[in-house]
Design a protein around this motif. Structure first.
Motif, mmCIF file in Angstrom:
data_model
loop_
_atom_site.group_PDB
_atom_site.id
_atom_site.type_symbol
_atom_site.label_atom_id
_atom_site.label_comp_id
_atom_site.label_asym_id
_atom_site.label_seq_id
_atom_site.Cartn_x
_atom_site.Cartn_y
_atom_site.Cartn_z
ATOM 1 N N GLY A 199 7.888 17.490 -2.820
ATOM 2 C CA GLY A 199 7.516 16.125 -3.159
ATOM 3 C C GLY A 199 6.637 15.994 -4.374
ATOM 4 N N ASN A 200 6.375 17.082 -5.090
ATOM 5 C CA ASN A 200 5.549 17.020 -6.286
ATOM 6 C C ASN A 200 6.375 16.544 -7.475
ATOM 7 O OD1 ASN A 200 3.162 18.194 -5.063
ATOM 8 N ND2 ASN A 200 4.245 20.151 -5.093
ATOM 9 N N PRO A 201 5.824 15.683 -8.333
ATOM 10 C CA PRO A 201 6.555 15.263 -9.528
ATOM 11 C C PRO A 201 6.861 16.468 -10.419
ATOM 12 C CG PRO A 201 4.663 13.834 -9.133
ATOM 13 C CD PRO A 201 4.521 14.992 -8.204
ATOM 14 N N ALA B 277 4.139 7.360 -1.012
ATOM 15 C CA ALA B 277 3.140 7.867 -1.956
ATOM 16 C C ALA B 277 3.750 8.878 -2.923
ATOM 17 C CB ALA B 277 1.980 8.495 -1.188
ATOM 18 N N GLU B 278 4.721 9.677 -2.470
ATOM 19 C CA GLU B 278 5.360 10.654 -3.358
ATOM 20 C C GLU B 278 6.116 9.955 -4.487
ATOM 21 O OE1 GLU B 278 7.781 13.169 -0.987
ATOM 22 O OE2 GLU B 278 6.101 14.068 0.120
ATOM 23 N N VAL C 52 0.853 -1.182 0.000
ATOM 24 C CA VAL C 52 0.000 0.000 0.000
ATOM 25 C C VAL C 52 0.889 1.231 0.000
ATOM 26 C CG1 VAL C 52 -1.973 -1.073 1.133
ATOM 27 C CG2 VAL C 52 -0.157 -0.096 2.517
ATOM 28 N N CYS C 53 0.278 2.403 -0.216
ATOM 29 C CA CYS C 53 1.032 3.648 -0.314
ATOM 30 C C CYS C 53 1.283 4.311 1.028
ATOM 31 C CB CYS C 53 0.307 4.635 -1.228
ATOM 32 S SG CYS C 53 0.449 4.220 -2.983
ATOM 33 N N ASP C 54 0.781 3.750 2.122
ATOM 34 C CA ASP C 54 1.024 4.388 3.409
ATOM 35 C C ASP C 54 2.357 3.905 3.965
ATOM 36 O OD1 ASP C 54 0.559 1.812 4.224
ATOM 37 O OD2 ASP C 54 -1.369 2.197 5.171
ATOM 38 N N ASP C 55 2.560 4.083 5.290
ATOM 39 C CA ASP C 55 3.841 3.730 5.888
ATOM 40 C C ASP C 55 4.016 2.240 6.067
ATOM 41 O OD1 ASP C 55 1.971 3.296 7.822
ATOM 42 O OD2 ASP C 55 2.828 4.662 9.309
ATOM 43 N N GLY C 56 2.995 1.449 5.736
ATOM 44 C CA GLY C 56 3.115 -0.001 5.816
ATOM 45 C C GLY C 56 2.963 -0.567 7.216
ATOM 46 N N PRO D 286 12.140 0.018 -6.603
ATOM 47 C CA PRO D 286 11.736 -0.312 -5.222
ATOM 48 C C PRO D 286 10.656 0.640 -4.728
ATOM 49 C CG PRO D 286 14.131 -0.345 -5.444
ATOM 50 C CD PRO D 286 13.598 0.207 -6.730
ATOM 51 N N ILE D 287 9.716 0.109 -3.963
ATOM 52 C CA ILE D 287 8.585 0.921 -3.524
ATOM 53 C C ILE D 287 9.017 2.064 -2.614
ATOM 54 C CG2 ILE D 287 6.911 -0.927 -3.776
ATOM 55 C CD1 ILE D 287 7.116 -1.432 -0.805
#
Length: 405
Positions: A357-359, A278-279, A126-130, A330-331
């Motif tokens: 943190g924006n692309p 997530a970033e 998942v995209c959170d801290d895991g 890597p995630i």
């Protein structure tokens, strides 16, 4: 008088007290209490002490608790070993947030039903801290006795990767949920989750400056030979209108011309760690959308992701190459810094992140029309806004060039 600073300090102290492990050396002695059965065992021991030294009612409580513990541990242990399972995805590759259908075949050898089976550890990225607990991939309320049952269900993978990336387990905690029996699920087919690709309207006007990258080709442009006609689109120049075809069709028709042969675009994608998971995931999604658009336009690419280089082939195989290369990032990123370097006369696109943190997409086109824009262009895709809307209008220079033509 304001008490907000004191209240803030108290709240901060409380959060720190509740989330800090003050005695990590003692974890191995109390780890068994993480399962509810540990507290049942502790209550049984207390009941035995009460029955032995205080009142006979303690023996009754101890017997009842022991019966609950026995049933709550023996039945899950038998259930996960009395069935054999096979988990198979219907497709080998799927994009993030797309519906993926799985087939779970369960063979029950017991003459009685099995309840409460679950499959864990198949789609856990998942995209959170895991650190949060994730729901199981599949859960079965009832499995028929002496039969082979097949269950089909849909899931939506949240983050790219090759699944499963760990041990997939068959679990059961029925009937009381005080202990979870686990057994490794060996017959599992893998599925690859590609980054999400957002559509990008239009086609880039990148042309390059080198002599080998000029001349009429098969791309659609504004200055080559006429290759066909099409209906008028908003932004087309008036000189492109084919008046003969317009009079015949009674609507605006423009001439479609060929464009210069596309340059080989050098693309550098940063896989550096930093910020949240997530970033990095959003950065890879922006890169996947941009690479898919360029590859669909038959533009030759040379992609560098960290220290790896990929030269995509033409057609579907090249698209699969790009998606697999981005999936392998890597995630949590890598610690090594990606050096962007200079374009040195080549058309170049660099994709990294800004301080927030924006692309960020940095475009260097030495053959760009300087009356329209400068040679270098940085575009920030804000994460607090919809990515699909921002990427849809990424190639604005095509429309602007037509308006001034």
């Amino acid at each position: 008088m304001s008490i907000a600073p004191d209240a803030s300090k108290a709240s901060s102290w409380l959060v720190r007290a509740l989330t800090t492990d003050f005695c990590p050396w003692a974890n191995r002695f109390v780890y068994w209490l993480k399962e509810p059965v540990g507290w049942f065992v502790l209550a049984t021991a207390a009941s035995v002490m009460i029955g032995a030294f205080l009142a006979p009612i303690g023996w009754t409580l101890a017997a009842a608790l022991a019966a609950v513990i026995l049933v709550g541990m023996v039945w899950p242990w038998v259930a996960v070993r009395a069935v054999s399972c096979r988990l198979t995805p219907e497709v080998d590759c799927v994009h993030e947030d797309d519906r993926c259908h799985l087939a779970l075949s369960v063979r029950n050898v017991l003459p009685m039903p099995v309840w409460g089976l679950a499959v864990e550890g198949f789609l856990d990225r998942v995209c959170d801290d895991g650190m949060s607990k994730h729901p199981p991939t599949a859960a079965l309320a009832y499995v028929r006795p002496w039969a082979v049952s097949t269950y089909r269900f849909g899931v939506q993978p949240e983050l790219r990767g090759h699944y499963p990336d760990g041990v997939t387990s068959l679990t059961c905690s029925f009937p009381f949920g005080i202990w979870t029996a686990r057994r490794e699920l060996g017959d599992v087919s893998r599925v690859t989750v590609w980054p999400k690709v957002y559509p990008i309207a239009g086609q880039t006007a990148l042309t390059g400056r080198r002599r080998a990258e000029t001349g009429d080709g098969n791309r659609i442009g504004r200055c080559g030979d006429i290759v066909g006609v099409r209906e008028y689109r908003l932004g087309d120049a008036a000189k492109q209108v084919n008046w003969v075809a317009t009079a015949r069709a009674d609507r605006l028709i423009v001439s479609e011309r060929s464009g210069p042969e596309c340059p080989r675009i050098h693309v550098v994608i940063s896989d550096q760690a930093g910020g949240s998971r997530a970033e990095l995931a959003d950065r890879i999604r922006v890169a996947a959308s941009l690479m898919a658009n360029l590859h669909r336009s038959s533009i030759p690419l040379r992609i560098r992701i960290g220290n790896r280089q990929v030269t995509p082939r033409v057609g579907r195989d090249g698209f699969v190459q790009i998606m697999n290369a981005l999936t392998d990032v890597p995630i949590d990123g890598v610690d090594q810094v990606t050096r962007i370097g200079r374009a040195d006369g080549h058309t170049m696109i660099a994709i990294d992140s800004d301080a927030d943190g924006n692309p960020r997409v940095s475009i260097s086109d030495p053959g760009r029309n300087h009356r329209i824009k400068a040679e270098h262009d940085d575009r920030v895709i804000r994460r607090d806004l919809a990515l699909d809307d921002q990427l849809l209008a990424l190639w604005t220079e095509v429309r602007d060039a037509n308006l001034v033509a």
